[in-house]
Write a protein that holds these residues in place. Structure first.
Motif, PDB file in Angstrom:
ATOM      1  N   MET A   1      -9.249  42.451  -4.322  1.00 18.51           N
ATOM      2  CA  MET A   1      -8.318  42.144  -3.060  1.00 18.51           C
ATOM      3  C   MET A   1      -8.383  40.575  -2.976  1.00 18.51           C
ATOM      4  O   MET A   1      -9.183  39.908  -3.336  1.00 18.51           O
ATOM      5  N   ASN A   2      -6.851  40.188  -2.942  1.00 17.53           N
ATOM      6  CA  ASN A   2      -6.543  38.843  -2.888  1.00 17.53           C
ATOM      7  C   ASN A   2      -6.253  38.699  -1.559  1.00 17.53           C
ATOM      8  O   ASN A   2      -5.113  38.975  -1.025  1.00 17.53           O
ATOM      9  N   LEU A   3      -7.164  37.918  -0.677  1.00 13.96           N
ATOM     10  CA  LEU A   3      -6.943  37.890   0.741  1.00 13.96           C
ATOM     11  C   LEU A   3      -6.466  36.502   1.132  1.00 13.96           C
ATOM     12  O   LEU A   3      -7.018  35.500   0.852  1.00 13.96           O
ATOM     13  N   ILE A  29     -10.382  34.617  -1.708  1.00 15.73           N
ATOM     14  CA  ILE A  29      -9.855  34.102  -0.388  1.00 15.73           C
ATOM     15  C   ILE A  29      -9.069  32.996  -0.502  1.00 15.73           C
ATOM     16  O   ILE A  29      -9.764  32.095  -1.057  1.00 15.73           O
ATOM     17  N   VAL A  30      -7.975  32.918  -0.110  1.00 16.14           N
ATOM     18  CA  VAL A  30      -7.304  31.606   0.235  1.00 16.14           C
ATOM     19  C   VAL A  30      -7.172  31.562   1.618  1.00 16.14           C
ATOM     20  O   VAL A  30      -6.834  32.044   2.706  1.00 16.14           O
ATOM     21  N   TYR A  53     -13.050  30.803  -3.666  1.00 16.50           N
ATOM     22  CA  TYR A  53     -12.464  30.376  -2.380  1.00 16.50           C
ATOM     23  C   TYR A  53     -11.517  29.177  -2.645  1.00 16.50           C
ATOM     24  O   TYR A  53     -11.820  28.396  -3.604  1.00 16.50           O
ATOM     25  N   THR A  54     -10.182  29.320  -2.175  1.00 16.56           N
ATOM     26  CA  THR A  54      -9.260  28.113  -2.418  1.00 16.56           C
ATOM     27  C   THR A  54      -8.830  27.859  -0.760  1.00 16.56           C
ATOM     28  O   THR A  54      -8.554  28.637   0.008  1.00 16.56           O
ATOM     29  N   PHE A  55      -8.699  26.474  -0.635  1.00 12.21           N
ATOM     30  CA  PHE A  55      -8.217  26.133   0.583  1.00 12.21           C
ATOM     31  C   PHE A  55      -6.779  25.442   0.394  1.00 12.21           C
ATOM     32  O   PHE A  55      -6.619  24.669  -0.489  1.00 12.21           O
ATOM     33  N   VAL A  56      -5.828  25.882   1.178  1.00 11.74           N
ATOM     34  CA  VAL A  56      -4.387  25.340   1.291  1.00 11.74           C
ATOM     35  C   VAL A  56      -4.219  24.601   2.559  1.00 11.74           C
ATOM     36  O   VAL A  56      -4.232  25.492   3.734  1.00 11.74           O
ATOM     37  N   SER A  68       5.267  30.526  -0.960  1.00  8.91           N
ATOM     38  CA  SER A  68       4.824  30.361  -2.061  1.00  8.91           C
ATOM     39  C   SER A  68       3.456  30.619  -2.304  1.00  8.91           C
ATOM     40  O   SER A  68       2.808  30.776  -3.646  1.00  8.91           O
ATOM     41  N   VAL A  69       2.516  30.355  -1.390  1.00  8.15           N
ATOM     42  CA  VAL A  69       1.001  30.581  -1.426  1.00  8.15           C
ATOM     43  C   VAL A  69       0.854  32.299  -1.658  1.00  8.15           C
ATOM     44  O   VAL A  69      -0.126  32.413  -2.644  1.00  8.15           O
ATOM     45  N   ILE A  70       1.481  32.937  -1.037  1.00  4.57           N
ATOM     46  CA  ILE A  70       1.243  34.351  -1.313  1.00  4.57           C
ATOM     47  C   ILE A  70       1.604  34.886  -2.396  1.00  4.57           C
ATOM     48  O   ILE A  70       0.640  35.615  -3.202  1.00  4.57           O
ATOM     49  N   SER A  71       2.863  34.259  -3.210  1.00  3.77           N
ATOM     50  CA  SER A  71       3.192  34.490  -4.510  1.00  3.77           C
ATOM     51  C   SER A  71       2.383  33.952  -5.600  1.00  3.77           C
ATOM     52  O   SER A  71       1.860  34.620  -6.486  1.00  3.77           O
ATOM     53  N   LYS A  72       2.047  32.553  -5.395  1.00  2.00           N
ATOM     54  CA  LYS A  72       1.022  32.104  -6.326  1.00  2.00           C
ATOM     55  C   LYS A  72      -0.308  32.524  -6.519  1.00  2.00           C
ATOM     56  O   LYS A  72      -0.855  32.653  -7.791  1.00  2.00           O
TER      57      LYS A  72
END
Length: 323
Positions: A1-3, A29-30, A53-56, A68-72
């Motif tokens: 899962m990419n959440l 998780i983003v 874990y990634t923070f944007v 763009s975040v959803i796609s990347k």
């Protein structure tokens, strides 16, 4: 899962991110957060080097950035916490609440639809139902919000459900009772009262202090969202409660007891405008599916108060910044 978790630097969002990373090894998780006053990167400092874990930093009203975040990051699931949530602030000025909670939620839903998201969990509140004099609210009850905050959340709930009805976007709405636990912004009742007492200040109690809320430990809330994420049915609403209804005075007395203070530290103040008397949810629907709260109030409130006592370095800068 990419959440994708919106508002993940806030109180509940940060606890949820930590809970999910600790519970699952096959999940990334983003955290998408604007970092408004209540969004605190310190809430997740202990996991910032985690490879999953990634923070944007971003605004949920910015469709292009959200998309763009959803796609990347190949996002397939969204848990949408991001919201303006403090009732008193909404009474003083409601514009940001409407912008963030209504327009922001619409933007997130639109981006989810256009990017083929497989599941969208919209996190809401018991306040959309308004006050109840008798029986707890069920998911089928009408909405009767009292403040600009709760009205904006009710609007966002209806938008979310409309995307399921119209577009078949797999949306689920959850509505929870009052949360408490670590990392809660110190304008909220429990951390505000604990920090005031630690500073030798009195605690302000609205009106008679007899208003009633059901209290849900934040980790139980995280468990419930996880449960709904894996077991919930798109288009459905799920109430999440702790089964621990307390008056504001009961909460106040418990905090005083845990900190060794007496009731001379209570200061009764003018009641809040439009102050709902009682929030109460029937969460039998979720219970029938197999979820139950695990934490007792007495144990979790003691753990929570101790956390704020031991983490003055976390809350003091936030309180001084607010002042």
């Amino acid at each position: 899962m990419n959440l994708l978790v919106t508002g993940g630097c806030g109180f509940i969002g940060s606890n949820f991110i930590r809970y999910m990373l600790e519970t699952y090894n096959d999940l990334s998780i983003v955290n998408y957060d604007k970092l408004t006053y209540a969004g605190n990167p310190e809430n997740l400092k202990d996991i910032e080097d985690c490879g999953r874990y990634t923070f944007v930093q971003g605004d949920i009203c910015d469709f292009d950035l959200v998309s763009s975040v959803i796609s990347k990051y190949n996002i397939d699931t969204i848990v949408h916490f991001a919201a303006e949530s403090h009732v008193d602030r909404s009474i003083d000025g409601g514009y940001e609440f409407v912008k963030t909670n209504v327009l922001g939620t619409f933007t997130m839903l639109d981006a989810a639809l256009k990017n083929g998201i497989k599941r969208f969990i919209h996190i809401s509140t018991d306040e959309v139902y308004g006050s109840t004099p008798d029986k707890p609210f069920e998911e089928i009850d009408i909405l009767n919000p009292s403040s600009p905050y709760s009205s904006s959340k009710a609007g966002s709930d209806l938008l979310a459900l409309s995307f399921f009805t119209t577009h078949k976007l797999p949306v689920i709405v959850t509505r929870c009772t009052n949360n408490y636990g670590p990392y809660q912004y110190p304008e909220k009742l429990i951390p505000f009262f604990v920090s005031n007492l630690m500073e030798g200040k009195k605690v302000p109690v609205y009106g008679t202090g007899k208003n009633i809320r059901d209290w849900l430990y934040v980790i139980d809330h995280c468990r419930a969202i996880d449960f709904v994420l894996h077991n919930g049915i798109p288009g459905e609403i799920y109430n999440i409660g702790g089964g621990e209804e307390k008056t504001n005075l009961e909460i106040t007395y418990k905090i005083l007891e845990l900190l060794g203070k007496d009731e001379s530290m209570i200061e009764y103040v003018e009641d809040r405008k439009g102050h709902d008397f009682r929030y109460s949810l029937d969460f039998g629907k979720l219970r029938s599916m197999g979820w139950e709260p695990e934490y007792s109030f007495d144990d979790a409130i003691e753990e929570t108060v101790n956390w704020y006592v031991e983490n003055e370095s976390w809350w003091r800068p936030l309180k001084e910044r607010k002042a």
